[in-house]
Design a protein around this motif. Sequence first.
Motif, PDB file in Angstrom:
ATOM      1  N   ARG A 276       0.815  -1.219   0.000  1.00 18.96           N
ATOM      2  CA  ARG A 276       0.000   0.000   0.000  1.00 18.96           C
ATOM      3  C   ARG A 276       0.852   1.276   0.000  1.00 18.96           C
ATOM      4  N   PRO A 277       1.918   1.380   0.870  1.00 18.85           N
ATOM      5  CA  PRO A 277       2.727   2.617   0.843  1.00 18.85           C
ATOM      6  C   PRO A 277       3.427   2.835  -0.501  1.00 18.85           C
ATOM      7  N   VAL A 278       3.931   1.758  -1.080  1.00 23.92           N
ATOM      8  CA  VAL A 278       4.650   1.909  -2.347  1.00 23.92           C
ATOM      9  C   VAL A 278       3.692   2.283  -3.472  1.00 23.92           C
ATOM     10  N   ILE A 279       2.474   1.718  -3.431  1.00 25.55           N
ATOM     11  CA  ILE A 279       1.490   2.041  -4.476  1.00 25.55           C
ATOM     12  C   ILE A 279       1.137   3.529  -4.438  1.00 25.55           C
ATOM     13  N   LYS A 280       0.992   4.082  -3.214  1.00 26.12           N
ATOM     14  CA  LYS A 280       0.679   5.508  -3.101  1.00 26.12           C
ATOM     15  C   LYS A 280       1.778   6.387  -3.686  1.00 26.12           C
ATOM     16  N   GLN A 281       3.044   5.941  -3.472  1.00 30.26           N
ATOM     17  CA  GLN A 281       4.178   6.767  -3.901  1.00 30.26           C
ATOM     18  C   GLN A 281       4.569   6.512  -5.351  1.00 30.26           C
ATOM     19  N   HIS A 282       4.499   5.226  -5.775  1.00 30.22           N
ATOM     20  CA  HIS A 282       4.978   4.864  -7.116  1.00 30.22           C
ATOM     21  C   HIS A 282       3.919   4.046  -7.850  1.00 30.22           C
ATOM     22  N   GLY A 283       2.712   4.518  -7.889  1.00 33.82           N
ATOM     23  CA  GLY A 283       1.629   3.764  -8.502  1.00 33.82           C
ATOM     24  C   GLY A 283       1.877   3.432  -9.960  1.00 33.82           C
ATOM     25  N   LYS A 284       2.360   4.398 -10.733  1.00 29.66           N
ATOM     26  CA  LYS A 284       2.595   4.163 -12.159  1.00 29.66           C
ATOM     27  C   LYS A 284       3.716   3.147 -12.390  1.00 29.66           C
ATOM     28  N   ILE A 285       4.745   3.227 -11.564  1.00 26.87           N
ATOM     29  CA  ILE A 285       5.865   2.281 -11.719  1.00 26.87           C
ATOM     30  C   ILE A 285       5.388   0.862 -11.417  1.00 26.87           C
ATOM     31  N   ILE A 286       4.606   0.709 -10.353  1.00 28.32           N
ATOM     32  CA  ILE A 286       4.102  -0.618  -9.984  1.00 28.32           C
ATOM     33  C   ILE A 286       3.199  -1.160 -11.084  1.00 28.32           C
ATOM     34  N   TRP A 287       2.338  -0.290 -11.612  1.00 32.24           N
ATOM     35  CA  TRP A 287       1.441  -0.738 -12.692  1.00 32.24           C
ATOM     36  C   TRP A 287       2.253  -1.191 -13.904  1.00 32.24           C
ATOM     37  N   GLY A 288       3.284  -0.436 -14.234  1.00 32.38           N
ATOM     38  CA  GLY A 288       4.131  -0.802 -15.375  1.00 32.38           C
ATOM     39  C   GLY A 288       4.871  -2.109 -15.139  1.00 32.38           C
ATOM     40  N   ALA A 289       5.409  -2.276 -13.910  1.00 29.64           N
ATOM     41  CA  ALA A 289       6.116  -3.528 -13.606  1.00 29.64           C
ATOM     42  C   ALA A 289       5.169  -4.716 -13.681  1.00 29.64           C
ATOM     43  N   GLY A 290       3.944  -4.543 -13.185  1.00 29.31           N
ATOM     44  CA  GLY A 290       2.971  -5.629 -13.266  1.00 29.31           C
ATOM     45  C   GLY A 290       2.645  -6.001 -14.695  1.00 29.31           C
ATOM     46  N   MET A 291       2.500  -4.991 -15.552  1.00 32.73           N
ATOM     47  CA  MET A 291       2.214  -5.269 -16.959  1.00 32.73           C
ATOM     48  C   MET A 291       3.375  -5.997 -17.620  1.00 32.73           C
TER      49      MET A 291
END
Length: 707
Positions: free
Chosen positions: A153-168
């Motif tokens: 949750r903390p990382v998603i708030k700070q780096h949401g776009k990066i996490i979404w890209g890594a997941g893709m």
Amino acid sequence: MLDPQDSEGELNQDDDGLMMRSEESSSPNLEDAVIVPEIIDRDIDENGMEISNEESVVTMTTQPDAATDEVTSHVASVLEHTEQIEQAKKAVADLSVICRALRVVLVIQCRALSHYLRSQAVKHTDNEQLRPVRVWVKQHYGLANKHFDTYARPVIKQHGKIIWGAGMVISAWLTFAFLYLALFNSDYLERSYMGLPNQPAIYGPFYKRHVSHREKLKLKDLAMKKHRFNSFLSDQTPVNRPIGDTRSPGCDVLLYPHNLPTASIVIVFHNEALTVLLRTVHSVINRTPPRLLKEIILVDDYSDSSELKTLDDEIAKLVKTVHVRMPKRSGLIKARLYGAARAKGDVMVFLDSHCECNVGWLEPLLSEIKHDRRTVPSPVIDVIQFETFEYMQAMPQVGAFDWSFTFYWQVKDQGSNLTTPIVAPVMAGGLFAIDRSYFEEVGTYDTEMNIWGGENMEMSFRIWMCGGRLLSLPCSRVGHIFRDSAPYSFGGDSQLMTLYRNYARAVEVWLDQHKALFYRFVPLAKDVNVGDIGSRVKLREKLKCKSFDWYLENLLPMLPTEQRLLASGQIKNTKINQCIDTLGRRKANDTVSHYRCLPNREPGYTSQVWMYSKKYEIISLENCLDASIADPSSKEDKRVALYPCHGLGGNQKWYYTPTQQLVHAQSELCLTVGQAGKTKLLLEKCNGSGHQIFSFTNIYDHDDFDI
């Protein structure tokens, strides 16, 4: 070395951080000097002077060019290391970000999975069998939420776009890897197929829900007469019934290549019980990976049973199953060739029409053929009891034969290697797999053989002697209904004469000089017309096959040849005019008896055929006459029994004396037929009575009997 405090000029620091003396220095002796930094630990030098660990200025008045080069080299080295350190720091930082992203993605996926499992567990709260599963899901659901709140949750708030890209990126990579393995490079390993689970029971068209006990007995009796097994019970049993996994321990964890060859299943039948045939087909479909099953070809050998009128309607409900009909009654051999000509799979698997395939049955067969296309593997054949239809596990075993061509099973002790394929001298012939192109290359079947019988012997000799091999696979299991006689005719010829003709064709082509021994055991086969065998002899020459001596030496070294025999045939007691007889018994410790001497054309004759070897063994099939006598002076009955031949002498060593007595070497007692009304063979003190005098049908060399 100069101390900078003693220098008259002022010290400055250049762009590289080096200490330099200013131009206003008043020391004329240092014009050409080069100042070199030097890192020195604080210590005492060899002259007793204190050395500082700070940067010091050193002037060198000799060889200025060399000193300049050395300084330049040091500076370049420092810069290079500094750049590498910065790159390493950047890589570590990038890796840290990637790892955090991966951890977040995995935590999210775990949480999603736990949500799904929890929803499924809630749906089945009334199922007590799933209680352990619900408890496990509940525990791990909470753990997944905890990790999500802590890491994701903390990382998603700070780096949401990066996490979404890594997941893709991860999802795309996994998808690509799966497609690549499945479509382009499918040579990866997987466990055997465990079949379709949780199927509703399917009954055949003759199922009766309510049957009285009296009617059951009547219908069972009719079924036994018609099919030689309890087809009524089969009608009352689901055609897709579950059966236990009878594979050897360890088979369930073996891995097989994903890209195995495809298989065409060829099943020949004649007036088969409908539900037994349907159960065979259902077991193939339900326990075979769909990608490996090319087709099931049912070959009807001109059946005329009204019971099979609805067969096409039943087949229409099944996948990948076709039904072809022979134009006339032709027998198993020709019908199998008829089906083989229509097969499209890489491998053909021949099955009898009264079988049930077990879980994981096909992958071991195909895997052996993929490894070597000249391998012809067979499953271990479990037993389906013909009256109760109980499915029973069989011990791993292989086929063998004696000189009368009587086929029998040899149980093999595998020790700790319970999953290892077993070399088989002879296959049973009803169930085996073979590469489709190799089947053609090695000569298919002898098309001049009739109905069935002997084709398994001929094919076994041909495969082994011409470069192939036969294996029995403990990890492949197929159940088979064994009945005591065939419920159909043999096309006008008696079953015995059909068998003898087929045997004789195989003997004339493959047994070389040993065929005389076969005819000595089966003299009736001399009278049959074997027909033209020229094409089979040419096939043997074309394939450059080995000799039958090679076959015996490598596959059946225990089978005595004429060179290893002293005598053979019936063993007759001249006093009571009866012969030693196994009465069809073949189990270890079975009692041996005596019975009226049968003519060689009468069924049961082979139970009276014995071989007396140069090891002084008296042999029947795989067993020897055996007598374990702890105390020869005891008055208790000293029984003679059968026991598997071990070749070590001892209890199985017998001397045939010039007085025609059979003396047990270990106890020095004589073989004796029972008195009136008794049929057991006993050991008694040698007394020369007529009850201890025996003659063999064939004596090869009297000189060999000298003891």
